[in-house]
Design a protein around this motif. Structure first.
Motif, mmCIF file in Angstrom:
data_model
loop_
_atom_site.group_PDB
_atom_site.id
_atom_site.type_symbol
_atom_site.label_atom_id
_atom_site.label_comp_id
_atom_site.label_asym_id
_atom_site.label_seq_id
_atom_site.Cartn_x
_atom_site.Cartn_y
_atom_site.Cartn_z
ATOM 1 N N VAL A 1 -5.116 -5.270 -6.233
ATOM 2 C CA VAL A 1 -5.079 -6.712 -5.996
ATOM 3 C C VAL A 1 -5.304 -7.469 -7.303
ATOM 4 C CG1 VAL A 1 -6.216 -8.648 -4.834
ATOM 5 C CG2 VAL A 1 -5.824 -6.513 -3.592
ATOM 6 N N ALA A 2 -6.234 -6.999 -8.143
ATOM 7 C CA ALA A 2 -6.511 -7.653 -9.417
ATOM 8 C C ALA A 2 -5.273 -7.673 -10.307
ATOM 9 C CB ALA A 2 -7.669 -6.946 -10.133
ATOM 10 N N GLU A 3 -4.506 -6.596 -10.302
ATOM 11 C CA GLU A 3 -3.326 -6.514 -11.162
ATOM 12 C C GLU A 3 -2.126 -7.231 -10.563
ATOM 13 O OE1 GLU A 3 -4.477 -2.293 -13.389
ATOM 14 O OE2 GLU A 3 -2.929 -2.302 -11.839
ATOM 15 N N ALA A 4 -1.988 -7.177 -9.242
ATOM 16 C CA ALA A 4 -0.845 -7.822 -8.598
ATOM 17 C C ALA A 4 -1.096 -9.299 -8.307
ATOM 18 C CB ALA A 4 -0.501 -7.096 -7.293
ATOM 19 N N GLU A 5 -2.387 -9.702 -8.300
ATOM 20 C CA GLU A 5 -2.786 -11.064 -7.955
ATOM 21 C C GLU A 5 -2.253 -11.457 -6.583
ATOM 22 O OE1 GLU A 5 -1.487 -13.487 -11.224
ATOM 23 O OE2 GLU A 5 -3.261 -13.019 -12.432
ATOM 24 N N SER A 6 -2.214 -10.455 -5.690
ATOM 25 C CA SER A 6 -1.692 -10.690 -4.346
ATOM 26 C C SER A 6 -2.107 -9.537 -3.445
ATOM 27 C CB SER A 6 -0.163 -10.801 -4.383
ATOM 28 O OG SER A 6 0.395 -10.645 -3.102
ATOM 29 N N PHE A 7 -2.613 -9.844 -2.257
ATOM 30 C CA PHE A 7 -2.968 -8.801 -1.298
ATOM 31 C C PHE A 7 -1.707 -8.131 -0.766
ATOM 32 C CE2 PHE A 7 -6.980 -10.829 -1.608
ATOM 33 C CZ PHE A 7 -7.941 -9.967 -1.094
ATOM 34 N N THR A 8 -0.661 -8.935 -0.555
ATOM 35 C CA THR A 8 0.585 -8.381 -0.021
ATOM 36 C C THR A 8 1.233 -7.411 -1.008
ATOM 37 O OG1 THR A 8 0.965 -10.387 1.273
ATOM 38 C CG2 THR A 8 2.858 -8.956 0.895
ATOM 39 N N LYS A 9 1.335 -7.834 -2.280
ATOM 40 C CA LYS A 9 1.948 -6.956 -3.289
ATOM 41 C C LYS A 9 1.098 -5.708 -3.512
ATOM 42 C CE LYS A 9 4.380 -10.620 -5.784
ATOM 43 N NZ LYS A 9 4.489 -11.370 -7.062
ATOM 44 N N ALA A 10 -0.219 -5.859 -3.443
ATOM 45 C CA ALA A 10 -1.100 -4.700 -3.600
ATOM 46 C C ALA A 10 -0.896 -3.713 -2.465
ATOM 47 C CB ALA A 10 -2.561 -5.156 -3.650
ATOM 48 N N SER A 11 -0.736 -4.214 -1.257
ATOM 49 C CA SER A 11 -0.523 -3.321 -0.116
ATOM 50 C C SER A 11 0.803 -2.580 -0.234
ATOM 51 C CB SER A 11 -0.564 -4.126 1.194
ATOM 52 O OG SER A 11 0.560 -4.982 1.312
ATOM 53 N N GLN A 12 1.820 -3.280 -0.757
ATOM 54 C CA GLN A 12 3.123 -2.634 -0.963
ATOM 55 C C GLN A 12 3.021 -1.546 -2.018
ATOM 56 O OE1 GLN A 12 5.532 -6.032 -1.944
ATOM 57 N NE2 GLN A 12 5.795 -6.668 0.189
ATOM 58 N N ARG A 13 2.266 -1.819 -3.093
ATOM 59 C CA ARG A 13 2.093 -0.825 -4.146
ATOM 60 C C ARG A 13 1.362 0.402 -3.638
ATOM 61 N NH1 ARG A 13 -1.238 -2.372 -9.526
ATOM 62 N NH2 ARG A 13 0.368 -3.972 -9.632
ATOM 63 N N LEU A 14 0.354 0.188 -2.777
ATOM 64 C CA LEU A 14 -0.468 1.298 -2.278
ATOM 65 C C LEU A 14 0.126 1.969 -1.046
ATOM 66 C CD1 LEU A 14 -3.961 -0.404 -2.660
ATOM 67 C CD2 LEU A 14 -3.012 1.370 -4.132
ATOM 68 N N GLY A 15 1.112 1.314 -0.426
ATOM 69 C CA GLY A 15 1.725 1.889 0.770
ATOM 70 C C GLY A 15 0.846 1.807 2.003
ATOM 71 N N ILE A 16 0.012 0.770 2.075
ATOM 72 C CA ILE A 16 -0.847 0.553 3.245
ATOM 73 C C ILE A 16 -0.686 -0.896 3.689
ATOM 74 C CG2 ILE A 16 -2.523 2.322 2.588
ATOM 75 C CD1 ILE A 16 -4.300 0.176 1.441
ATOM 76 N N SER A 17 -1.287 -1.242 4.809
ATOM 77 C CA SER A 17 -1.131 -2.588 5.346
ATOM 78 C C SER A 17 -1.978 -3.590 4.561
ATOM 79 C CB SER A 17 -1.539 -2.627 6.819
ATOM 80 O OG SER A 17 -2.937 -2.430 6.956
ATOM 81 N N THR A 18 -1.539 -4.846 4.610
ATOM 82 C CA THR A 18 -2.308 -5.915 3.968
ATOM 83 C C THR A 18 -3.685 -6.052 4.608
ATOM 84 O OG1 THR A 18 -0.237 -7.093 3.500
ATOM 85 C CG2 THR A 18 -2.278 -8.361 3.334
ATOM 86 N N ALA A 19 -3.737 -5.883 5.906
ATOM 87 C CA ALA A 19 -5.013 -5.977 6.620
ATOM 88 C C ALA A 19 -5.996 -4.910 6.152
ATOM 89 C CB ALA A 19 -4.780 -5.857 8.124
#
Length: 289
Positions: free
Chosen positions: A13-31
């Motif tokens: 999240v710190a690198e993407a500055e977005s919960f949604t983009k971080a979830s996409q990078r990690l392959g898990i849900s935003t929730a």
């Protein structure tokens, strides 16, 4: 025993500055990312992010925590690659900064070539003439030109550049050639970001204050002004050499030209240098020969 829960999510999240983009990078849900971050903040008793409807950014505490977590994750990443022999396949985030013009013309194409070789890389290239804080802002690498002032950084010389003083034939026909540094005071000098030019005299560097009718923070604008006969300019070779070769500009004061200056890659001294950064350094060094 250290609790790793939420650390990967926090860094993403710190690198993407977005919960949604971080979830996409990690392959898990935003929730799931949000739950892990909330649990981590509770465990640390600290707020790690400022959250608005438009943007997510780290807090001051979050920046400190990110710097340590990033180093730990980089170390784990290299250890895993050493075991699985994946050093030849750079992946993950590379955050780089470079000066605007040199970055656009020279560095960005090389980084694009590097990224095309390794599609698992995520590259963030920030072209800026400001001296950014590499540690505080999480940069892996910075390209710097000329004299280095920051001794707290590690530096690798990638190439070199030469500063030229030149003017158009029309300007010189009207105002004459300066034959010595003292004669610059009689000429209209086109000024960039500094009001002095650097020369070599009697084996030593000499800074000469200059003045003129035009100042601008764009090298391209200054070249254009020089070609149009407005005044004399001092700029690096990558701005003026094509016009010197075409005869549109004439080099001056060659006897006082400074030796070549370095083009450097800087990285934080206390930051673990990951394989992907080492490979990029080698790639840039080879490409700038």
């Amino acid at each position: 025993m250290f609790n790793w829960e939420g650390v990967s999510e926090f860094v993403a999240v710190a690198e993407a500055e977005s919960f949604t983009k971080a979830s996409q990078r990690l392959g898990i849900s935003t929730a799931q990312v949000s739950r892990q971050i909330s649990a981590l903040e509770t465990r640390l008793a600290s707020k790690l992010f400022h959250r608005t409807t438009r943007k997510v950014s780290v807090t001051e505490v979050g920046r400190v925590y990110y710097q340590h977590c990033r180093q730990v994750l980089d170390g784990l990443e290299e250890a895993e690659r050493a075991i699985t022999n994946l050093q030849t396949t750079p992946r993950g985030l590379l955050k780089i900064t470079a000066p605007v013009t040199y970055g656009e013309k020279t560095i960005a194409p090389l980084i694009n070539d590097f990224a095309s070789l390794y599609p698992e890389l995520e590259v963030k290239l920030n072209l800026s003439n400001q001296k950014l804080d590499l540690v505080d802002e999480g940069y892996d690498l910075a390209i710097r030109l000329g004299h280095l002032e920051d001794s707290s950084m590690m530096a690798k010389k990638l190439s070199s550049r030469t500063q030229y003083v030149c003017a158009s034939p029309n300007y010189l026909a009207t105002y004459g050639l300066p034959h010595s540094l003292s004669e610059l005071d009689q000429h209209n000098c086109l000024i960039g970001t500094m009001d002095y030019w650097r020369f070599q005299e009697s084996g030593k560097t000499r800074n000469v204050r200059v003045k003129g009718s035009l100042s601008c923070n764009s090298g391209h604008a200054l070249v254009d002004a020089a070609i149009k006969g407005i005044g004399i300019v001092q700029l690096p070779d990558y701005y003026v050499l094509p016009f010197i070769e075409s005869g549109e500009l004439t080099p001056l004061l060659e006897q006082n030209r400074q030796p070549e200056e370095g083009i450097w890659a800087l990285y934080p001294q206390n930051r673990h240098l990951s394989p992907k950064v080492r490979m990029l350094l080698d790639f840039l060094s080879e490409g700038l020969k």
